[in-house]
Design an enzyme around this catalytic site. Sequence first.
Site, mmCIF file in Angstrom:
data_model
loop_
_atom_site.group_PDB
_atom_site.id
_atom_site.type_symbol
_atom_site.label_atom_id
_atom_site.label_comp_id
_atom_site.label_asym_id
_atom_site.label_seq_id
_atom_site.Cartn_x
_atom_site.Cartn_y
_atom_site.Cartn_z
ATOM 1 N N HIS A 1 -3.360 -1.314 1.290
ATOM 2 C CA HIS A 1 -4.804 -1.191 1.021
ATOM 3 C C HIS A 1 -5.461 -2.561 1.022
ATOM 4 O O HIS A 1 -4.859 -3.563 0.613
ATOM 5 C CB HIS A 1 -5.077 -0.433 -0.282
ATOM 6 C CG HIS A 1 -4.517 -1.053 -1.522
ATOM 7 N ND1 HIS A 1 -5.150 -2.070 -2.199
ATOM 8 C CD2 HIS A 1 -3.381 -0.798 -2.223
ATOM 9 C CE1 HIS A 1 -4.437 -2.405 -3.266
ATOM 10 N NE2 HIS A 1 -3.351 -1.653 -3.307
ATOM 11 N N ASP B 1 -8.392 -3.250 -0.550
ATOM 12 C CA ASP B 1 -9.251 -3.541 -1.704
ATOM 13 C C ASP B 1 -8.467 -4.127 -2.876
ATOM 14 O O ASP B 1 -7.234 -4.051 -2.928
ATOM 15 C CB ASP B 1 -10.007 -2.283 -2.157
ATOM 16 C CG ASP B 1 -9.093 -1.157 -2.611
ATOM 17 O OD1 ASP B 1 -8.046 -0.939 -1.974
ATOM 18 O OD2 ASP B 1 -9.438 -0.497 -3.623
ATOM 19 N N ASP C 1 -1.310 -7.754 -5.444
ATOM 20 C CA ASP C 1 -1.684 -6.349 -5.210
ATOM 21 C C ASP C 1 -2.949 -6.296 -4.388
ATOM 22 O O ASP C 1 -4.027 -6.243 -4.923
ATOM 23 C CB ASP C 1 -1.855 -5.649 -6.559
ATOM 24 C CG ASP C 1 -2.147 -4.165 -6.430
ATOM 25 O OD1 ASP C 1 -1.995 -3.619 -5.325
ATOM 26 O OD2 ASP C 1 -2.544 -3.558 -7.427
ATOM 27 N N GLU D 1 -8.286 1.975 -2.684
ATOM 28 C CA GLU D 1 -7.098 2.495 -3.342
ATOM 29 C C GLU D 1 -7.200 2.314 -4.853
ATOM 30 O O GLU D 1 -6.564 3.042 -5.615
ATOM 31 C CB GLU D 1 -5.846 1.764 -2.807
ATOM 32 C CG GLU D 1 -4.522 2.426 -3.184
ATOM 33 C CD GLU D 1 -3.910 1.903 -4.482
ATOM 34 O OE1 GLU D 1 -2.915 2.486 -4.934
ATOM 35 O OE2 GLU D 1 -4.424 0.913 -5.050
ATOM 36 N N GLU D 2 -7.985 1.317 -5.287
ATOM 37 C CA GLU D 2 -8.013 0.937 -6.707
ATOM 38 C C GLU D 2 -9.033 1.740 -7.518
ATOM 39 O O GLU D 2 -9.254 1.439 -8.685
ATOM 40 C CB GLU D 2 -8.337 -0.559 -6.844
ATOM 41 C CG GLU D 2 -7.328 -1.486 -6.190
ATOM 42 C CD GLU D 2 -5.978 -1.540 -6.921
ATOM 43 O OE1 GLU D 2 -5.761 -0.734 -7.851
ATOM 44 O OE2 GLU D 2 -5.145 -2.378 -6.554
ATOM 45 N N GLU E 1 3.186 -1.932 -1.049
ATOM 46 C CA GLU E 1 2.802 -2.236 -2.434
ATOM 47 C C GLU E 1 3.830 -3.194 -3.034
ATOM 48 O O GLU E 1 5.015 -3.145 -2.699
ATOM 49 C CB GLU E 1 2.787 -0.946 -3.262
ATOM 50 C CG GLU E 1 1.659 0.009 -2.925
ATOM 51 C CD GLU E 1 0.354 -0.355 -3.631
ATOM 52 O OE1 GLU E 1 0.347 -1.293 -4.470
ATOM 53 O OE2 GLU E 1 -0.663 0.298 -3.333
ATOM 54 N N HIS F 1 -3.165 -6.652 -11.059
ATOM 55 C CA HIS F 1 -4.364 -6.490 -11.895
ATOM 56 C C HIS F 1 -4.423 -7.484 -13.041
ATOM 57 O O HIS F 1 -5.253 -7.335 -13.926
ATOM 58 C CB HIS F 1 -4.492 -5.068 -12.445
ATOM 59 C CG HIS F 1 -4.539 -4.012 -11.394
ATOM 60 N ND1 HIS F 1 -4.987 -2.739 -11.617
ATOM 61 C CD2 HIS F 1 -4.192 -4.044 -10.074
ATOM 62 C CE1 HIS F 1 -4.900 -2.022 -10.508
ATOM 63 N NE2 HIS F 1 -4.421 -2.794 -9.562
#
Lengths: 355, 355
Positions: A70, A72, A96, A126-127, A155, A332
């Site tokens: 992803h 984003d 990530d 995705e987030e 991932e 994150h």
Amino acid sequence: MTSLDLTADVVALTRALVDLPSESGAEGPLADAVESALAALPHLTVERLGHTVVARTEFGRPERVLVAGHLDTVPAAGNLPSRLEQDRVYGLGACDMKGGVAVALRLAAQLTAPARDITYVFYECEEVEGERNGLLRLATHRPALLAADFAILMEPSDAGVEAGCQGVLQADLVVRGTRAHTARAWTGVNAAHRAAAILQRLADHTPERVLIDGLEYREGLSAVAVRAGVAGNVVPDECVITVNARFAPHRSPKEAEDYVRGLFDPASYDDFVVTDAAPGALPGLDRPAVASLISFLGAAPRPKLGWTDVARFTELGVPALNFGPGDPTLAHTAGEFVPVAQLRECERTLGEWLR
Amino acid sequence: MTSLDLTADVVALTRALVDLPSESGAEGPLADAVESALAALPHLTVERLGHTVVARTEFGRPERVLVAGHLDTVPAAGNLPSRLEQDRVYGLGACDMKGGVAVALRLAAQLTAPARDITYVFYECEEVEGERNGLLRLATHRPALLAADFAILMEPSDAGVEAGCQGVLQADLVVRGTRAHTARAWTGVNAAHRAAAILQRLADHTPERVLIDGLEYREGLSAVAVRAGVAGNVVPDECVITVNARFAPHRSPKEAEDYVRGLFDPASYDDFVVTDAAPGALPGLDRPAVASLISFLGAAPRPKLGWTDVARFTELGVPALNFGPGDPTLAHTAGEFVPVAQLRECERTLGEWLR
């Protein structure tokens, strides 16, 4: 438009990706750069849907592998621009999962004649809530683009294989009260004060650890938002606690919902509204394609604790696993980074398996 | 521009004022209407500062009485437009304090040759943080307009006299944690979960009841806002609880701050930030001007529990009390109303005393 040099070193490419901010919903400029770089490669057919870019080889090979990441990230936390320090790339999304995206982009440029056909998918959102997910949009509007015999999600998994994934449930617990002027607060009922019991229950809860195929899935339950407030002198009549539950793949979303509901005294809240739910994926270690990659890499698989789109592929009938650079526990966090050694290792091993 | 008919019945005028919404910061159209209606009266000199309108008689009388009311209201709560039902005017601000404003406007129109000079003040931003308050702006920029021997604030007090007022303290309690991905929530510290202790302490606290001059001031302590949340899958690293304290006038704002701080375990929060503080006002029942109006009305005074600008006049050295239509316990509630009988009674008795 920023242009990406896919022949550059994977470290330089990771940094370039980090330095092109792409918080969920704002992936446009990054998707433009990715699309443009891939369109320049003659062995790939490139298509785009929203801010999702799909590039495919079409050699007519008997097998097709899908490699996905992803574009984003979560919102910035003072961690831009990227920096290289002690053989680590730091910065928003480094772990990530712009490191994984960089590896996939490098492979897309290098593997001009792979043994298996390859579909590269770089997708948006995705987030955030599942309905905005770029893979879901592809599955809905262009399902043929997702057809594959096996999918690898890049991932962060510490350059090892993480199998299956946990499910996610997002729900709002709504606590109500009665509005009043704070000068006579006793004539009202303070919804924020009532919410103490919900938050304390969350603080006290010890999530379960579930064993499946020998892998331990550790569950989680977090308040991710609390909102109350009418005006500075008004007793608030509503407090909404948004809860994020991560559940092991042996539970369905409905079972997870019942489990979470069951934790709270029904008298402690007024509404329980599920706003998002995604099933987990069982590890499926017995599937031939999963076994093949695991055996090639020669490392024992670990359980994937975060939800990933592995679950979506499982629903589409495509075996899938997570394999990418970066420590997933750093995802994150403001200090997230990806080790240079893992970027190079993933590029090398996956390149060899796919070649 | 809506025009206000000050010769209309006080009930019709109250409804017209309610039907001209004026949430704090958006009083412009109402202030325009008030200014225009007063400017048409030859016995008044009208001035304006921001959305605050001041109208004065200048007969050179030996005494000057100031009659004041704020134009703003808290946000609407599904209680517009006004309606008349069972001899009550319902609607946003009917009680706090467009009923009082209507009475003052009626008196401004009727008392063309009063025994005392009168200053009418219709001001902005009483319902929000003190620094935006229209009276404060007048005191800062045009203090001469506030000069008076005695001030009557037409805040709702059930058509009786409410003396003194409580002080207000607004503070943010900041609880911190460590951000993490919710899939590995145990690697972070959830600030919202930690906030449970603060909210529970607020829920458990029994505010004091303080006797002064025979009047009971009942204190209050309320969470008026709770804010936490980074993203749907992130353990929040900060939770801010905004606390509103109402304290009896025997405490200074500093004493109130120490009292509130002392309620919480210092380990349960990381910062305590005072964002607003206003002293209360002692009832001062022995002042001659206060005694005169109380004796004229023939009713026993009661303590004012809400903060009102009586405290500001006290600081300016102007004796002041609250006298206005409406049950103060209904202020800021969705169902607020003002009884028609109280509108008429206030207009009649205050008119007689001022005539």
